[in-house]
Write a protein that holds these residues in place. Structure first.
Motif, short mmCIF file in Angstrom:
data_model
loop_
_atom_site.label_atom_id
_atom_site.label_comp_id
_atom_site.label_asym_id
_atom_site.label_seq_id
_atom_site.Cartn_x
_atom_site.Cartn_y
_atom_site.Cartn_z
N ASN A 131 4.53 82.67 55.82
CA ASN A 131 4.04 82.36 54.47
C ASN A 131 4.35 83.45 53.46
O ASN A 131 3.58 83.67 52.52
N TRP A 134 6.37 81.21 50.58
CA TRP A 134 6.46 79.75 50.72
C TRP A 134 5.19 79.27 51.43
O TRP A 134 4.46 80.03 52.05
N ASN A 135 4.95 77.97 51.34
CA ASN A 135 3.79 77.38 51.99
C ASN A 135 3.96 77.39 53.50
O ASN A 135 5.06 77.22 54.02
N TRP A 144 -2.81 83.27 57.89
CA TRP A 144 -2.26 83.55 56.56
C TRP A 144 -2.78 84.88 56.01
O TRP A 144 -2.01 85.65 55.42
N ASP A 201 -2.72 75.96 48.15
CA ASP A 201 -1.28 76.14 48.17
C ASP A 201 -0.86 77.53 47.70
O ASP A 201 0.12 78.08 48.22
N TYR A 204 -2.58 80.93 50.03
CA TYR A 204 -2.09 81.24 51.37
C TYR A 204 -0.77 82.00 51.36
O TYR A 204 -0.24 82.30 52.43
N ILE A 205 -0.20 82.30 50.21
CA ILE A 205 1.13 82.90 50.14
C ILE A 205 1.01 84.42 49.97
O ILE A 205 0.33 84.90 49.07
#
Length: 387
Positions: A131, A134-135, A144, A201, A204-205
């Protein structure tokens, strides 16, 4: 010495009780937030599940403060030690975090909430590539936040060592790198696409969330070189608490994703990091209460909090599978007054086991006098030379 006292005796006697409170609160917010997604809690209670989000935010800021104090102290010797100081830091952090992470990674291959998978499909998790910008998939979803932490451990001291190597003083180098870690994620959230209106969304990055740890390091910077300002932050704790509470209420109403622009969405993340980081001095100033049982609970929960965080979903899965196997699902699972105490007992039981048999042995190995990354590399060189 009973089972509860044993791990407590092994803990660092110099632990800050207030920071233990902070870690316990952050950990339990995540556990209870996820637990409220199970059984049939009252709608008002179920609506508090989103607080798990802020448990992680608080932990990021706490982690930045703790690691920041270590880095700022050790970096004073990096000009003479060069690479050795950096590798020693990485060694200690990785011996603390990676064994349990890898343990639950392999457990996830068979027992993940999203179902069984294969090592070949998920090997990129071993290098925290799930991650970065990107997802990620639903596999090993809890990882994550560990990816955010590990990328911070890797990049922050590396950039700081580079600045010191170029002749910058430790204090100035630290501030430059802190600013970078506050600004770059903010700009990334604006410039890189956020595909969905779901809060998850973006949160988590890795590249979007490094600033939460960066603001924690900023508080460590203030603690190290501007102690009176740190103490004033502790005295005026109610100011950041008020703003943090306002952010929580706004999130409950659907922000930041109902806001109209990426700038406002990104600013929301930044404000959350600022307000929670500003609470760290207040936590640091807390002292143990007059209730010994509460004090022991806080210290013990803090001690095994990493195991609780990584293992609580598997504890839920274990309980649900047992209830299904013995035909108790309808009777127990659908009654939160029965299900939740069982969930919590299993969470603590599993965390105690993984702390005792996974975390603790590696921590002992890490702390053996004379056993270090530099010593290991020298031994490896001697071994190769003798071939």
């Amino acid at each position: 010495m009973n089972n509860l006292q044993a791990p407590l005796a092994a803990a660092n006697n110099n632990r800050s009780f207030g920071l233990d409170v902070c870690r316990t609160l952050a950990c339990l917010l995540v556990v209870f937030g996820h637990m409220l997604g199970h059984s049939t809690p009252h709608p008002a209670l179920a609506g508090l599940a989103f607080l798990a989000t802020f448990g992680v935010d608080l932990f990021f800021c706490l982690s930045g403060f703790l690691i920041g104090r270590i880095l700022l102290k050790e970096a004073a010797h990096w000009r003479e030690q060069k690479i050795r100081g950096l590798t020693e830091f990485w060694y200690r952090r990785w011996m603390r975090t990676l064994p349990l992470y890898f343990f639950f990674f392999f457990v996830s291959l068979r027992f993940d909430w999203a179902g069984a998978t294969t090592f070949v499909q998920q090997f990129h998790y071993l290098v925290f590539a799930q991650n970065f910008a990107w997802n990620m998939t639903d596999f090993y979803r809890l990882s994550w936040s560990l990816a955010v932490e590990e990328w911070f451990y890797y990049t922050f001291p590396l950039v700081m060592l580079l600045m010191i190597g170029l002749g910058t003083g430790v204090k100035r180098a630290a501030m430059i790198v802190i600013v970078l870690f506050m600004v770059v994620p903010f700009l990334a959230r604006i410039g890189l696409p956020i595909q969905s209106a779901r809060y998850d969304d973006a949160r988590y990055i890795v590249l979007y969330r490094l600033d939460a740890i960066g603001f924690g390091v900023l508080v460590a910077y203030v603690y190290t070189w501007y102690r009176p300002a740190f103490e004033r932050l502790a005295r005026f704790w109610y100011v950041p608490l008020t703003f943090a509470a306002a952010l929580i209420v706004l999130t409950r109403q659907g922000l930041p994703w109902t806001l109209g622009s990426k700038f406002e969405q990104s600013l929301f993340f930044t404000c959350s990091a600022i307000f929670f980081a500003a609470l760290i001095p207040a936590f640091f100033s807390l002292r143990a209460s007059g209730w010994s049982l509460l004090n022991r609970f806080v210290k013990y929960t803090s001690l095994i909090s990493y195991s609780i965080y990584l293992g609580h979903i598997f504890a839920f899965i274990l309980v649900i599978n047992i209830l299904n196997r013995y035909g108790l699902h309808e009777v127990v699972y659908n009654n939160p007054w029965l299900a939740y105490p069982i969930f919590i007992a299993c969470v603590y039981g599993l965390a105690h086991l993984t702390y005792t048999f996974v975390e603790k042995p590696f921590l002992k190995l890490r702390d053996i006098n004379g056993f270090s990354m530099s010593g290991f590399l020298k031994g490896l060189q001697r071994f190769n030379a003798g071939k």
